[in-house]
Design a protein around this motif. Structure first.
Motif, PDB file in Angstrom:
ATOM      1  N   HIS A 261       0.844  -1.190   0.000  1.00 43.86           N
ATOM      2  CA  HIS A 261       0.000   0.000   0.000  1.00 43.86           C
ATOM      3  C   HIS A 261       0.880   1.240   0.000  1.00 43.86           C
ATOM      4  O   HIS A 261       1.817   1.345   0.789  1.00 43.86           O
ATOM      5  N   SER A 262       0.575   2.168  -0.892  1.00 45.16           N
ATOM      6  CA  SER A 262       1.437   3.338  -1.055  1.00 45.16           C
ATOM      7  C   SER A 262       1.509   4.192   0.197  1.00 45.16           C
ATOM      8  O   SER A 262       2.502   4.868   0.444  1.00 45.16           O
ATOM      9  N   GLY A 263       0.453   4.156   1.010  1.00 37.00           N
ATOM     10  CA  GLY A 263       0.437   4.966   2.229  1.00 37.00           C
ATOM     11  C   GLY A 263       1.033   4.275   3.427  1.00 37.00           C
ATOM     12  O   GLY A 263       0.945   4.790   4.538  1.00 37.00           O
ATOM     13  N   GLY A 264       1.611   3.121   3.225  1.00 33.19           N
ATOM     14  CA  GLY A 264       2.187   2.379   4.337  1.00 33.19           C
ATOM     15  C   GLY A 264       1.168   1.558   5.104  1.00 33.19           C
ATOM     16  O   GLY A 264       1.501   0.907   6.094  1.00 33.19           O
ATOM     17  N   GLN A 265      -0.090   1.562   4.680  1.00 32.39           N
ATOM     18  CA  GLN A 265      -1.144   0.806   5.342  1.00 32.39           C
ATOM     19  C   GLN A 265      -0.933  -0.689   5.117  1.00 32.39           C
ATOM     20  O   GLN A 265      -0.553  -1.120   4.031  1.00 32.39           O
ATOM     21  N   THR A 266      -1.141  -1.482   6.154  1.00 33.59           N
ATOM     22  CA  THR A 266      -0.982  -2.918   6.040  1.00 33.59           C
ATOM     23  C   THR A 266      -2.174  -3.533   5.322  1.00 33.59           C
ATOM     24  O   THR A 266      -3.317  -3.179   5.604  1.00 33.59           O
ATOM     25  N   ILE A 267      -1.895  -4.428   4.399  1.00 39.54           N
ATOM     26  CA  ILE A 267      -2.963  -5.189   3.765  1.00 39.54           C
ATOM     27  C   ILE A 267      -3.175  -6.420   4.630  1.00 39.54           C
ATOM     28  O   ILE A 267      -2.617  -7.485   4.397  1.00 39.54           O
ATOM     29  N   GLY A 268      -3.978  -6.241   5.667  1.00 40.92           N
ATOM     30  CA  GLY A 268      -4.198  -7.314   6.619  1.00 40.92           C
ATOM     31  C   GLY A 268      -5.657  -7.634   6.837  1.00 40.92           C
ATOM     32  O   GLY A 268      -5.993  -8.432   7.698  1.00 40.92           O
ATOM     33  N   ASP A 269      -6.535  -7.020   6.096  1.00 42.66           N
ATOM     34  CA  ASP A 269      -7.958  -7.323   6.131  1.00 42.66           C
ATOM     35  C   ASP A 269      -8.573  -6.736   4.863  1.00 42.66           C
ATOM     36  O   ASP A 269      -7.863  -6.471   3.897  1.00 42.66           O
ATOM     37  N   ARG A 270      -9.873  -6.493   4.846  1.00 40.12           N
ATOM     38  CA  ARG A 270     -10.496  -5.945   3.638  1.00 40.12           C
ATOM     39  C   ARG A 270     -10.615  -4.430   3.692  1.00 40.12           C
ATOM     40  O   ARG A 270     -11.191  -3.815   2.791  1.00 40.12           O
ATOM     41  N   ASN A 271     -10.055  -3.796   4.724  1.00 41.30           N
ATOM     42  CA  ASN A 271     -10.161  -2.344   4.876  1.00 41.30           C
ATOM     43  C   ASN A 271      -8.931  -1.630   4.324  1.00 41.30           C
ATOM     44  O   ASN A 271      -8.200  -0.951   5.030  1.00 41.30           O
ATOM     45  N   TYR A 272      -8.685  -1.825   3.037  1.00 41.61           N
ATOM     46  CA  TYR A 272      -7.619  -1.091   2.369  1.00 41.61           C
ATOM     47  C   TYR A 272      -8.170  -0.571   1.051  1.00 41.61           C
ATOM     48  O   TYR A 272      -9.160  -1.081   0.524  1.00 41.61           O
ATOM     49  N   ASP A 273      -7.550   0.451   0.531  1.00 38.91           N
ATOM     50  CA  ASP A 273      -7.997   1.059  -0.721  1.00 38.91           C
ATOM     51  C   ASP A 273      -7.224   0.410  -1.868  1.00 38.91           C
ATOM     52  O   ASP A 273      -6.027   0.653  -2.037  1.00 38.91           O
ATOM     53  N   VAL A 274      -7.902  -0.416  -2.658  1.00 37.81           N
ATOM     54  CA  VAL A 274      -7.212  -1.148  -3.711  1.00 37.81           C
ATOM     55  C   VAL A 274      -6.611  -0.206  -4.749  1.00 37.81           C
ATOM     56  O   VAL A 274      -5.629  -0.552  -5.428  1.00 37.81           O
ATOM     57  N   ALA A 275      -7.167   1.007  -4.870  1.00 37.57           N
ATOM     58  CA  ALA A 275      -6.620   1.973  -5.837  1.00 37.57           C
ATOM     59  C   ALA A 275      -5.247   2.480  -5.403  1.00 37.57           C
ATOM     60  O   ALA A 275      -4.510   3.040  -6.212  1.00 37.57           O
ATOM     61  N   GLN A 276      -4.918   2.304  -4.116  1.00 35.28           N
ATOM     62  CA  GLN A 276      -3.623   2.746  -3.597  1.00 35.28           C
ATOM     63  C   GLN A 276      -2.636   1.599  -3.427  1.00 35.28           C
ATOM     64  O   GLN A 276      -1.599   1.764  -2.796  1.00 35.28           O
ATOM     65  N   VAL A 277      -2.967   0.462  -4.004  1.00 38.11           N
ATOM     66  CA  VAL A 277      -2.115  -0.721  -3.882  1.00 38.11           C
ATOM     67  C   VAL A 277      -1.396  -0.971  -5.203  1.00 38.11           C
ATOM     68  O   VAL A 277      -1.986  -0.853  -6.272  1.00 38.11           O
ATOM     69  N   ALA A 278      -0.119  -1.291  -5.115  1.00 38.64           N
ATOM     70  CA  ALA A 278       0.661  -1.611  -6.316  1.00 38.64           C
ATOM     71  C   ALA A 278       1.499  -2.849  -6.048  1.00 38.64           C
ATOM     72  O   ALA A 278       1.845  -3.159  -4.901  1.00 38.64           O
ATOM     73  N   VAL A 279       1.838  -3.568  -7.113  1.00 40.82           N
ATOM     74  CA  VAL A 279       2.673  -4.756  -6.953  1.00 40.82           C
ATOM     75  C   VAL A 279       4.141  -4.356  -6.896  1.00 40.82           C
ATOM     76  O   VAL A 279       4.541  -3.292  -7.359  1.00 40.82           O
ATOM     77  N   ASP A 280       4.939  -5.254  -6.342  1.00 40.72           N
ATOM     78  CA  ASP A 280       6.369  -4.974  -6.170  1.00 40.72           C
ATOM     79  C   ASP A 280       7.151  -5.150  -7.467  1.00 40.72           C
ATOM     80  O   ASP A 280       8.170  -4.499  -7.671  1.00 40.72           O
ATOM     81  N   ALA A 281       6.666  -6.034  -8.339  1.00 37.61           N
ATOM     82  CA  ALA A 281       7.327  -6.298  -9.627  1.00 37.61           C
ATOM     83  C   ALA A 281       8.813  -6.606  -9.458  1.00 37.61           C
ATOM     84  O   ALA A 281       9.682  -5.986 -10.070  1.00 37.61           O
ATOM     85  N   CYS A 282       9.090  -7.595  -8.579  1.00 38.89           N
ATOM     86  CA  CYS A 282      10.474  -8.058  -8.367  1.00 38.89           C
ATOM     87  C   CYS A 282      11.392  -6.924  -7.931  1.00 38.89           C
ATOM     88  O   CYS A 282      12.538  -6.812  -8.420  1.00 38.89           O
ATOM     89  N   GLY A 283      10.916  -6.063  -7.040  1.00 40.00           N
ATOM     90  CA  GLY A 283      11.736  -4.974  -6.533  1.00 40.00           C
ATOM     91  C   GLY A 283      11.671  -3.713  -7.361  1.00 40.00           C
ATOM     92  O   GLY A 283      12.460  -2.792  -7.136  1.00 40.00           O
ATOM     93  N   GLY A 284      10.739  -3.644  -8.296  1.00 38.17           N
ATOM     94  CA  GLY A 284      10.564  -2.423  -9.068  1.00 38.17           C
ATOM     95  C   GLY A 284      10.659  -2.594 -10.564  1.00 38.17           C
ATOM     96  O   GLY A 284      10.138  -1.781 -11.322  1.00 38.17           O
ATOM     97  N   MET A 285      11.299  -3.661 -11.004  1.00 34.57           N
ATOM     98  CA  MET A 285      11.451  -3.865 -12.446  1.00 34.57           C
ATOM     99  C   MET A 285      11.645  -5.349 -12.741  1.00 34.57           C
ATOM    100  O   MET A 285      12.514  -5.998 -12.150  1.00 34.57           O
ATOM    101  N   ILE A 286      10.854  -5.876 -13.652  1.00 32.38           N
ATOM    102  CA  ILE A 286      11.054  -7.243 -14.098  1.00 32.38           C
ATOM    103  C   ILE A 286      11.920  -7.209 -15.349  1.00 32.38           C
ATOM    104  O   ILE A 286      11.559  -6.605 -16.363  1.00 32.38           O
ATOM    105  N   ASP A 287      13.082  -7.802 -15.256  1.00 34.06           N
ATOM    106  CA  ASP A 287      13.984  -7.889 -16.390  1.00 34.06           C
ATOM    107  C   ASP A 287      14.817  -9.162 -16.243  1.00 34.06           C
ATOM    108  O   ASP A 287      14.609  -9.955 -15.325  1.00 34.06           O
ATOM    109  N   GLU A 288      15.747  -9.363 -17.127  1.00 35.03           N
ATOM    110  CA  GLU A 288      16.539 -10.589 -17.085  1.00 35.03           C
ATOM    111  C   GLU A 288      17.345 -10.686 -15.799  1.00 35.03           C
ATOM    112  O   GLU A 288      17.548 -11.786 -15.257  1.00 35.03           O
ATOM    113  N   SER A 289      17.814  -9.538 -15.313  1.00 38.29           N
ATOM    114  CA  SER A 289      18.618  -9.548 -14.096  1.00 38.29           C
ATOM    115  C   SER A 289      17.787  -9.967 -12.881  1.00 38.29           C
ATOM    116  O   SER A 289      18.214 -10.807 -12.079  1.00 38.29           O
TER     117      SER A 289
END
Length: 392
Positions: A261-289
């Motif tokens: 969660h972009s605001g530092g909120q824990t995703i630990g129940d259903r009380n989070y804003d999905v619009a403020q959630v993003a995936v980590d994508a392997c630390g920020g970037m998926i590439d060969e490395s």
């Protein structure tokens, strides 16, 4: 309508059908239990509290068995509006004097020896190595004294590891098969490379009438919220291939799709804003490395923190019923699946006797209903988070 049929089979009056199915729905889908209760007046809430606790997620309790093979009767429910605590629910089928086992309790044991539980502790490392490995972990440091002495080192499968333990001089049991009255597993099942093998081992270790109790995270209420639910076929593939290690694909899925969660909120129940959630994508970037790093972890590193599978209460029940219809897990019966507030659900599974086993075919209507419920549950959770965007 399977829920209504289950209620009727338990003897509940006709008026319950009105309370269950005549409430407004949103988006044409079924309402969650919490939403239904919130929509009722206090008398209706009190009337439904006990009913939902027993029958919401299962059709009916296992058929009664007379004599010594009979499973323990369900304990009386607490007063309406006062659900059991998490510990009380996990300990529902635990007796301090009976021999049981807890898998990977680490620094938060459910049945600690220091409180008088006759409980064997299973982990991949002995206590001194656990203390050393987490000596600087700020979340573990305050609870270091709670880390149990490890009785059974998990070096291979669960049953094989317990069997090896029984050969030791300090073993508290000399035979692994049928030796346990209960088995506790908290946030372990989703990590397993072969969950069917684990359930088979649990059935072998438990005495008739013994219970496997598991707490399992809800995929849509944790960092798995963007990952699809696992299927029965995926568990069957894992088992028939003899999988003993987390796959590279599972490592990729979690590393690429772990949500924060972009605001530092824990995703630990259903009380989070999905619009403020993003995936980590392997630390920020998926590439060969980054993929190469995942390959290295798979080959040489420790991947115990990876969720190999993703569940919610209905998808779990669907998978178990699928497996049993196909002939797997013949001596296990799901007694309760309990959807609790927060990020997890709790499952109570009883071991039946060989004489009580019977085929468990699954018809199309039942499977369709469970599929719909599993998907509706997932969508309902994400819809609930979207409502936060419009809250004042």
């Amino acid at each position: 309508m399977f829920l209504w049929r289950a209620l009727r089979s338990e003897g509940f009056p006709f008026v319950k059908k009105i309370l269950l199915f005549a409430l407004p729905t949103r988006l044409g889908g079924a309402l969650g239990v919490q939403v239904i209760l919130a929509a009722l007046a206090p008398p209706g809430q009190a009337m439904l509290a006990e009913d939902f606790h027993r029958v919401l997620l299962s059709r009916a309790l296992p058929a009664a068995v007379d004599g010594p093979d009979a499973a323990p009767a369900p304990e009386p429910l607490p007063s309406p509006g006062v659900p059991p605590t998490r510990l009380d629910e996990l300990r529902k089928h635990v007796s301090k004097s009976a021999l049981g086992m807890e898998i990977g309790p680490f620094h938060r044991p459910i049945c600690p020896k220091r409180e008088g539980f006759n409980c064997l502790t299973v982990d991949i490392l002995p206590r001194d190595q656990l203390l050393q490995a987490y000596a600087e972990d700020k979340d573990v440091i305050p609870f270091q004294e709670h880390i149990e002495e490890v009785d059974v080192l998990l070096s291979s499968g669960l049953f094989a590891s317990v069997a090896a333990y029984t050969q030791g001089q300090e073993a508290r049991v000399q035979k692994a098969e049928g030796s346990l009255s209960y088995l506790i597993s908290s946030h372990n099942f989703e990590h397993l490379p072969d969950p069917i093998a684990f359930l088979d081992d649990a059935a072998t270790l438990l005495a008739d009438g013994g219970f496997l109790t598991m707490a399992i995270p809800v995929g849509s209420r944790c960092f798995d919220c963007f990952r699809p639910l696992s299927t029965t076929g995926q568990l069957i593939d894992a088992h028939t291939s003899g999988r003993v290690k987390t796959t590279l694909g599972a490592i990729f899925d979690q590393s690429a799709s772990a949500a924060t969660h972009s605001g530092g909120q824990t995703i630990g129940d259903r009380n989070y804003d999905v619009a403020q959630v993003a995936v980590d994508a392997c630390g920020g970037m998926i590439d060969e490395s980054s993929f190469g790093a995942l390959q290295f972890t798979h080959e040489f590193g420790h991947s115990g923190g990876i969720h190999s599978f993703v569940f919610n209460p209905y998808s779990f029940l669907l998978i178990i019923e699928d497996l049993q219809a196909c002939g797997f897990l013949p001596l296990l019966r799901v007694q309760e699946v309990i959807d609790r507030p927060g990020q997890e659900f709790i499952v109570h599974i009883v071991k039946i006797s060989e004489a009580s086993r019977s085929p468990l075919p699954l018809d199309a209507a039942r499977r369709t209903e469970l599929l719909r419920q599993a998907i509706a549950y997932y969508i309902d959770d994400l819809n609930a988070t979207r409502q936060l965007q419009n809250s004042p």
